[in-house]
Design an enzyme around this catalytic site. Structure first.
Site, PDB file in Angstrom:
ATOM      1  CB  SER A  76      -0.893   0.062   1.244  1.00  0.00           C
ATOM      2  OG  SER A  76      -1.651   1.264   1.236  1.00  0.00           O
ATOM      3  CB  ALA A 115       0.376  -3.481   7.098  1.00  0.00           C
ATOM      4  CE1 TYR A 146      -2.200   3.726   3.949  1.00  0.00           C
ATOM      5  CE2 TYR A 146      -2.427   5.139   5.874  1.00  0.00           C
ATOM      6  CZ  TYR A 146      -1.826   4.075   5.239  1.00  0.00           C
ATOM      7  OH  TYR A 146      -0.850   3.355   5.882  1.00  0.00           O
ATOM      8  CE  LYS A 150      -3.055   0.298   4.952  1.00  0.00           C
ATOM      9  NZ  LYS A 150      -2.376  -0.994   4.716  1.00  0.00           N
ATOM     10  CE1 TYR A 160     -12.670 -12.823   2.859  1.00  0.00           C
ATOM     11  CE2 TYR A 160     -11.598 -14.968   2.695  1.00  0.00           C
ATOM     12  CZ  TYR A 160     -12.284 -13.919   2.114  1.00  0.00           C
ATOM     13  OH  TYR A 160     -12.591 -13.969   0.782  1.00  0.00           O
ATOM     14  CB  THR A 176       7.527   3.156  11.386  1.00  0.00           C
ATOM     15  OG1 THR A 176       6.523   2.644  12.260  1.00  0.00           O
ATOM     16  CG2 THR A 176       8.765   2.284  11.506  1.00  0.00           C
ATOM     17  NE  ARG A 187       5.531   7.853   5.326  1.00  0.00           N
ATOM     18  CZ  ARG A 187       4.510   7.689   6.154  1.00  0.00           C
ATOM     19  NH1 ARG A 187       4.472   8.310   7.308  1.00  0.00           N
ATOM     20  NH2 ARG A 187       3.544   6.888   5.829  1.00  0.00           N
TER      21      ARG A 187
HETATM   22  N1  UDP Z   1       4.900  17.841   8.316  1.00  0.00           N
HETATM   23  C1  UDP Z   1       5.580  19.041   8.355  1.00  0.00           C
HETATM   24  N2  UDP Z   1       6.451  19.346   7.341  1.00  0.00           N
HETATM   25  C2  UDP Z   1       6.702  18.522   6.294  1.00  0.00           C
HETATM   26  C3  UDP Z   1       6.023  17.274   6.267  1.00  0.00           C
HETATM   27  C4  UDP Z   1       5.130  16.970   7.286  1.00  0.00           C
HETATM   28  O1  UDP Z   1       5.400  19.834   9.286  1.00  0.00           O
HETATM   29  O2  UDP Z   1       7.511  18.874   5.408  1.00  0.00           O
HETATM   30  C5  UDP Z   1       3.981  17.509   9.408  1.00  0.00           C
HETATM   31  C6  UDP Z   1       2.602  17.024   8.936  1.00  0.00           C
HETATM   32  O3  UDP Z   1       1.734  18.109   8.733  1.00  0.00           O
HETATM   33  C7  UDP Z   1       2.182  16.161  10.109  1.00  0.00           C
HETATM   34  C8  UDP Z   1       3.494  15.600  10.652  1.00  0.00           C
HETATM   35  O4  UDP Z   1       4.518  16.435  10.130  1.00  0.00           O
HETATM   36  O5  UDP Z   1       1.562  16.936  11.108  1.00  0.00           O
HETATM   37  C9  UDP Z   1       3.765  14.166  10.227  1.00  0.00           C
HETATM   38  O6  UDP Z   1       3.557  14.085   8.834  1.00  0.00           O
HETATM   39  P1  UDP Z   1       3.883  12.781   7.999  1.00  0.00           P
HETATM   40  O7  UDP Z   1       3.493  13.060   6.600  1.00  0.00           O
HETATM   41  O8  UDP Z   1       5.272  12.354   8.250  1.00  0.00           O
HETATM   42  O9  UDP Z   1       2.957  11.639   8.613  1.00  0.00           O
HETATM   43  P2  UDP Z   1       1.421  11.571   9.108  1.00  0.00           P
HETATM   44  O10 UDP Z   1       0.766  12.935   9.002  1.00  0.00           O
HETATM   45  O11 UDP Z   1       0.787  10.573   8.225  1.00  0.00           O
HETATM   46  O12 UDP Z   1       1.553  11.143  10.512  1.00  0.00           O
END
Ligand code: UDP
Length: 312
Positions: A76, A115, A146, A150, A160, A176, A187
């Site tokens: 995914s 997952a 997403y 999930k 199942y 992670t 991320r």
């Molecule tokens: N974030 C940020 N700057 C970036 C990328 C992400 O401040 O360049 C913030 C985003 O808004 C979120 C947190 O970091 O609040 C984690 O984001 P990520 O995309 O890593 O994962 P998820 O939101 O799915 O936990």
């Protein structure tokens, strides 16, 4: 030799799982269509007789020759930037892909672990998040493709289990990090480290007061391994409860990299969860598991990986 199929086997988590199962003496079949996975993550395994790779999309009928003891369904897209780009594939791999995998598990009489994610809790109104919390998800927001895929995945997996008596495991994975994350996956960790290495300012979304709890990949893999071998069919949170604001996280990256850049603010994406921390009581009690790697140590290892990637 026990045989395990790992879908998404060329991805960040999938490839670390391949390594772990190889080390434990399994025959590992990795499956991936390489949309977000990267063959470089598993290149070192191709020389091994106990490793096979199938370039296949699990939303199409899945055929695997020979017996299977375990299946881990990790295919995914998993970063907000990826699933915004490919929302239909994201929905399909969580729904149709999971259906195919459950059918395969039934045919092979294999145990299956899927997952899932902390995203099933959405923007949570309960803190920290325990497995009995049902969540607060916007189905039609940008994360809906997403989160709902999930949630469907968990529902069909349970069906199942109850209807067919299939042996199922469901892991709810919290944020992670570690080597083999993609620098361009959007991320926060690769974004910040990439920016620091390129001499750019760190982009903090919103005021940076939102929190996350980051788990180092080897800890996560160990929790998943224990869950698979346990006899617990219901969802279990696996993550590191050490919670931090994104602004504090930016400070840690600035210190780690020694960059002279500063943090700049960008608009907060819609439906960005305000706080997130796993309640890992179940994992502690049922799996005897808790994370061992501190953020300081995990970030140091990950930084070295990204430096090498950028040839620095
Ligand atoms: N974030 C940020 N700057 C970036 C990328 C992400 O401040 O360049 C913030 C985003 O808004 C979120 C947190 O970091 O609040 C984690 O984001 P990520 O995309 O890593 O994962 P998820 O939101 O799915 O936990």
């Amino acid at each position: 030799m026990k045989r395990v199929l790992i879908t998404g086997g060329a991805g960040f988590l999938g490839s670390h799982l391949c390594d772990r199962f190889i080390k434990e003496g399994y025959h590992v079949i990795a499956m991936d269509n390489l949309i977000t996975g990267n063959i470089a993550n598993i290149e070192h395994l191709f020389k091994l007789g106990q490793f096979e790779f199938y370039n296949h999309d699990v939303t199409k009928f899945v055929h695997v020759a020979g017996p299977l003891d375990y299946i881990l369904h990790f295919a995914s897209p998993a970063s907000p930037i990826d699933y915004l780009k490919i929302p239909i594939q994201t929905l399909k791999v969580g729904s149709l892909g999971t259906h195919n995998i459950l059918g395969l598990a039934r045919a092979k009489k294999a145990r299956v672990l899927v997952a899932s994610t902390s995203e099933v809790y959405g923007d949570p109104q309960v803190h920290p998040q325990g497995e009995d919390y049902w969540g607060h998800v916007n189905p039609v927001g940008p994360r809906g493709c997403y989160d709902e895929a999930k949630r469907f995945q968990e529902a069909i997996t349970m069906a199942y289990h109850t209807y067919h008596g299939l042996e199922t495991r469901i892991v709810r994975i919290f944020n992670t990090y570690g080597p083999r994350m993609r620098l361009d996956d959007g991320r926060v960790l690769p974004a910040f480290i990439g920016q620091a290495l390129r001499g750019e300012d760190l982009t903090v979304f919103g005021d940076g007061s939102q929190t996350r709890s980051f788990c180092y990949v080897s800890d996560l893999v160990d929790g998943i391994y224990r869950l698979l071998l346990s006899d617990y069919p219901y969802p279990v949170n696996v993550g590191n409860p050490s919670e931090i604001t994104i602004k504090q996280f930016g400070d840690e990256i600035i210190k780690l990299t020694g960059t002279r850049q500063k943090m700049v603010h960008k608009p907060l994406p819609q439906d960005d969860p305000k706080q997130r921390q796993p309640d890992i009581t179940k994992a502690r009690e049922i799996l005897g598991w808790e994370p061992k790697i501190s953020r300081e140590e995990g970030l140091r290892i990950t930084y070295e990986f990204f430096k090498k990637q950028l040839g620095q």
